[in-house]
Scaffold this motif. Structure first.
Motif, PDB file in Angstrom:
ATOM      1  N   UNK A  87       0.863  -1.193   0.000  1.00  0.00           N
ATOM      2  CA  UNK A  87       0.000   0.000   0.000  1.00  0.00           C
ATOM      3  C   UNK A  87       0.893   1.234   0.000  1.00  0.00           C
ATOM      4  N   UNK A  88       0.731   2.063  -1.021  1.00  0.00           N
ATOM      5  CA  UNK A  88       1.661   3.186  -1.169  1.00  0.00           C
ATOM      6  C   UNK A  88       0.926   4.519  -1.248  1.00  0.00           C
ATOM      7  N   UNK A  89       1.411   5.501  -0.479  1.00  0.00           N
ATOM      8  CA  UNK A  89       0.772   6.823  -0.517  1.00  0.00           C
ATOM      9  C   UNK A  89       1.056   7.546  -1.836  1.00  0.00           C
ATOM     10  N   UNK A  90       0.072   8.301  -2.267  1.00  0.00           N
ATOM     11  CA  UNK A  90       0.184   9.034  -3.535  1.00  0.00           C
ATOM     12  C   UNK A  90       1.344  10.027  -3.534  1.00  0.00           C
ATOM     13  N   UNK A  91       1.523  10.718  -2.417  1.00  0.00           N
ATOM     14  CA  UNK A  91       2.477  11.834  -2.379  1.00  0.00           C
ATOM     15  C   UNK A  91       3.895  11.402  -2.767  1.00  0.00           C
ATOM     16  N   UNK A  92       4.272  10.188  -2.334  1.00  0.00           N
ATOM     17  CA  UNK A  92       5.624   9.702  -2.618  1.00  0.00           C
ATOM     18  C   UNK A  92       5.882   9.610  -4.116  1.00  0.00           C
ATOM     19  N   UNK A  93       4.830   9.263  -4.865  1.00  0.00           N
ATOM     20  CA  UNK A  93       4.988   9.080  -6.314  1.00  0.00           C
ATOM     21  C   UNK A  93       4.800  10.385  -7.073  1.00  0.00           C
ATOM     22  N   UNK A  94       4.161  11.347  -6.416  1.00  0.00           N
ATOM     23  CA  UNK A  94       3.955  12.631  -7.103  1.00  0.00           C
ATOM     24  C   UNK A  94       5.264  13.404  -7.271  1.00  0.00           C
ATOM     25  N   UNK A  95       6.200  13.176  -6.342  1.00  0.00           N
ATOM     26  CA  UNK A  95       7.456  13.935  -6.410  1.00  0.00           C
ATOM     27  C   UNK A  95       8.231  13.635  -7.687  1.00  0.00           C
ATOM     28  N   UNK A  96       7.986  12.474  -8.293  1.00  0.00           N
ATOM     29  CA  UNK A  96       8.700  12.120  -9.526  1.00  0.00           C
ATOM     30  C   UNK A  96       7.759  12.061 -10.727  1.00  0.00           C
ATOM     31  N   UNK A 108      -2.550  -0.065 -10.459  1.00  0.00           N
ATOM     32  CA  UNK A 108      -3.807  -0.381  -9.775  1.00  0.00           C
ATOM     33  C   UNK A 108      -3.892   0.632  -8.646  1.00  0.00           C
ATOM     34  N   UNK A 109      -5.025   1.321  -8.538  1.00  0.00           N
ATOM     35  CA  UNK A 109      -5.173   2.303  -7.458  1.00  0.00           C
ATOM     36  C   UNK A 109      -6.470   2.042  -6.698  1.00  0.00           C
ATOM     37  N   UNK A 110      -6.482   2.455  -5.455  1.00  0.00           N
ATOM     38  CA  UNK A 110      -7.703   2.337  -4.673  1.00  0.00           C
ATOM     39  C   UNK A 110      -7.759   3.504  -3.688  1.00  0.00           C
ATOM     40  N   UNK A 117      -6.216   8.700  -1.663  1.00  0.00           N
ATOM     41  CA  UNK A 117      -5.748   7.805  -2.728  1.00  0.00           C
ATOM     42  C   UNK A 117      -4.595   6.931  -2.256  1.00  0.00           C
ATOM     43  N   UNK A 118      -4.633   5.687  -2.710  1.00  0.00           N
ATOM     44  CA  UNK A 118      -3.584   4.707  -2.381  1.00  0.00           C
ATOM     45  C   UNK A 118      -3.192   3.991  -3.672  1.00  0.00           C
ATOM     46  N   UNK A 119      -1.918   3.769  -3.855  1.00  0.00           N
ATOM     47  CA  UNK A 119      -1.462   2.988  -4.997  1.00  0.00           C
ATOM     48  C   UNK A 119      -1.044   1.607  -4.542  1.00  0.00           C
ATOM     49  N   UNK A 120      -1.314   0.600  -5.381  1.00  0.00           N
ATOM     50  CA  UNK A 120      -0.878  -0.761  -5.081  1.00  0.00           C
ATOM     51  C   UNK A 120       0.443  -0.985  -5.822  1.00  0.00           C
ATOM     52  N   UNK A 145      22.782  -1.053   0.703  1.00  0.00           N
ATOM     53  CA  UNK A 145      22.050  -1.820  -0.310  1.00  0.00           C
ATOM     54  C   UNK A 145      20.981  -2.637   0.397  1.00  0.00           C
ATOM     55  N   UNK A 146      19.743  -2.478  -0.026  1.00  0.00           N
ATOM     56  CA  UNK A 146      18.640  -3.238   0.576  1.00  0.00           C
ATOM     57  C   UNK A 146      17.890  -3.965  -0.536  1.00  0.00           C
ATOM     58  N   UNK A 147      17.291  -5.087  -0.162  1.00  0.00           N
ATOM     59  CA  UNK A 147      16.498  -5.801  -1.171  1.00  0.00           C
ATOM     60  C   UNK A 147      15.343  -6.525  -0.509  1.00  0.00           C
ATOM     61  N   UNK A 148      14.404  -6.926  -1.349  1.00  0.00           N
ATOM     62  CA  UNK A 148      13.246  -7.664  -0.855  1.00  0.00           C
ATOM     63  C   UNK A 148      12.744  -8.614  -1.936  1.00  0.00           C
ATOM     64  N   UNK A 149      11.937  -9.568  -1.503  1.00  0.00           N
ATOM     65  CA  UNK A 149      11.119 -10.358  -2.424  1.00  0.00           C
ATOM     66  C   UNK A 149       9.696  -9.889  -2.166  1.00  0.00           C
ATOM     67  N   UNK A 150       9.103  -9.250  -3.155  1.00  0.00           N
ATOM     68  CA  UNK A 150       7.816  -8.635  -2.870  1.00  0.00           C
ATOM     69  C   UNK A 150       6.904  -8.747  -4.087  1.00  0.00           C
ATOM     70  N   UNK A 151       5.637  -8.847  -3.815  1.00  0.00           N
ATOM     71  CA  UNK A 151       4.629  -8.900  -4.863  1.00  0.00           C
ATOM     72  C   UNK A 151       4.533  -7.556  -5.553  1.00  0.00           C
TER      73      UNK A 151
END
Ligand code: ATP
Ligand code: MG
Length: 428
Positions: A87-96, A108-110, A117-120, A145-151
């Motif tokens: 679940x990702x906030x809109x503001x973080x993506x607006x900066x770019x 996909x948004x909800x 607004x929330x982005x998936x 350096x960070x990493x993840x296995x994520x959907x």
């Protein structure tokens, strides 16, 4: 080397009568991709809808083994594993500017109950940067350096390639931040080498090319890892002599830049199994993220992003190695390495099969025992469809000669061997 990824599942052994999935001769009518057809028939995945697949116990074991290999190689270059949220906030993506559907067309948004607004997550590039902002303040904190296995969730227009193009899929994504260009360049090159080791260990190293692609911000190109595969959706242009590969998007540019001659390039079908980006300081500048350097001035940090399509690579491997009898897994990522078959159900045969089952387990070898009351041909066909690399048969006949029957998945004929030789072969 141990069994990658198996720490999660202490269960080295399984009996077919306990495994809830069954093999099947049919697939959903709308499924056209070979990888998905085989994975569905063999009980690895369940199709929920186009581009959306559930991973069943066998499929999950393959994924975990692939993850285990990737994890070892990311840890080896200093990656620290974490897990972001979907679940990702809109503001973080607006900066770019990347909240904009005209710029990123697969969102996909909800909305929250509050209307917010929330982005998936289709990517985690911006959220990771934003998270690091709270922890990385000084040159002394760098590099990280960070990493993840994520959907990842992407509203893909077409999803016809089975698990090679999911609307929901698993990615390994790593991100690194650095104080200097040189440090980022160095880590970027270390990642290329780590990725090569990953694809080697997955059995597709000889088919996978580091490929010039678009999307680098600082450097002109990004690098994709493209695996030669007829079912892939990309085209690769290969200069075999110079061992340089270029994707279609940057063909003209790369020909000029790298001094290639167009008529020497072979055009081949390929699948993108990884993609790495050197963003330079662009992202940090856009997002206003800085660190205090040695001279006490605030500077934007250097940023790299490195992805591997975990479920896509599983699909590519399924496609590439399959034969007319079914899947063929490389030893490193097979859900179970041995398919154990008893022919006949006399107490002697069952006791001997149990003993072999136990001996394999004690040696750390994972084994699937087809203990069903079924014809030998039916058991063999299932082991082949599932793509289990090694088949071991116990019968009255093998017991009479105090031996086992062994056959590799792609061997034509079985051989007689002893338990000791079998264990040697599988632990070598
Ligand atoms: P594509 O061009 O195939 O759509 P992409 O360039 O958009 O992929 P990236 O954002 O670079 O993908 O993602 C990193 C990796 O994730 C890709 O190299 C690929 O292996 C994998 N990947 C991307 N999209 C999908 C998908 N829809 N299903 C499965 N794996 C995917
Ligand atoms: Mg890509």
């Amino acid at each position: 080397m141990g069994e990658p990824g198996l720490a999660y599942a202490k269960l080295l052994t399984m009996k077919r009568t306990e495994l809830f999935t069954k093999t099947s001769k049919t697939v959903p009518a709308d499924e056209t991709a070979l990888n998905a057809k085989l994975l569905i028939r063999a009980g690895y995945v369940h199709k929920e809808m186009a581009g959306v697949y559930a991973y069943l116990p066998l499929g999950l074991r393959v994924l975990e083994k692939i993850k285990g290999i990737i994890r070892e190689e990311m840890n080896a270059i200093g990656g620290q594993e974490l897990l972001m949220t979907n679940l990702q906030p809109k503001a973080v993506w607006q900066t770019t500017q990347r909240w904009d559907d005209n710029i990123v067309d697969i969102w996909f948004k909800t909305k929250l109950q509050s209307g917010e607004d929330i982005g998936l997550a289709w990517s985690h590039e911006e959220p990771i940067m934003n998270m690091l902002r709270d922890y990385v303040h000084s040159y002394k904190d760098l590099p990280v350096a960070v990493y993840q296995f994520q959907t990842k969730l992407r509203n893909e227009l077409r999803a016809k390639s089975g698990i090679m193009r999911g609307r929901e899929f698993l990615m390994k994504d790593m991100y690194s931040v650095h104080a200097t260009k040189e440090d980022l360049d160095d880590f970027y090159n270390q990642t290329i080498e780590a990725y090569k080791r990953v694809y080697d260990r997955l059995g597709i190293g000889n088919l996978t090319y580091v490929t010039f692609a678009s999307g680098g911000a600082f450097t002109k190109f990004s690098h994709e890892f493209q695996t030669l595969c007829e079912a892939g959706e990309d085209w690769l242009y290969l200069d075999r002599e110079r061992n340089i590969a270029v994707n279609e998007e940057v063909l003209d540019d790369a020909v000029k830049e790298l001094g290639l001659s167009k008529d020497k390039l072979e055009k081949l079908r390929s699948a993108e199994v990884g993609n790495i980006f050197n963003f330079g300081t662009d992202k940090a500048e856009q997002m206003g993220i800085t660190f205090a350097d040695q001279d006490n001035t605030q500077k934007p940090f250097y940023y790299g992003s490195y992805g591997i399509g975990v479920t896509r690579v599983m699909g590519v491997i399924a496609e590439l190695f399959a034969d007319d009898r079914g899947l063929v897994w490389p030893d490193n990522i097979a859900p179970y390495r041995v398919y154990l078959v008893n022919i006949g159900n006399s107490p002697e045969v069952l006791a001997r099969t149990q003993a072999v089952y136990d001996a394999l387990q004690e040696s750390g070898i994972d084994v699937l025992w087809d203990d069903r009351e079924a014809r030998p041909g039916e058991k063999f066909a299932d082991g082949d469809l599932m793509g289990i690399p090694h088949r071991v048969v116990i019968s009255e006949k093998t017991m009479a000669s105090d031996s086992l029957e062994y056959k590799g998945r792609t061997d034509e004929t079985p051989i007689n061997t002893s338990l000791e030789e079998l264990l040697n072969r599988l632990t070598a």
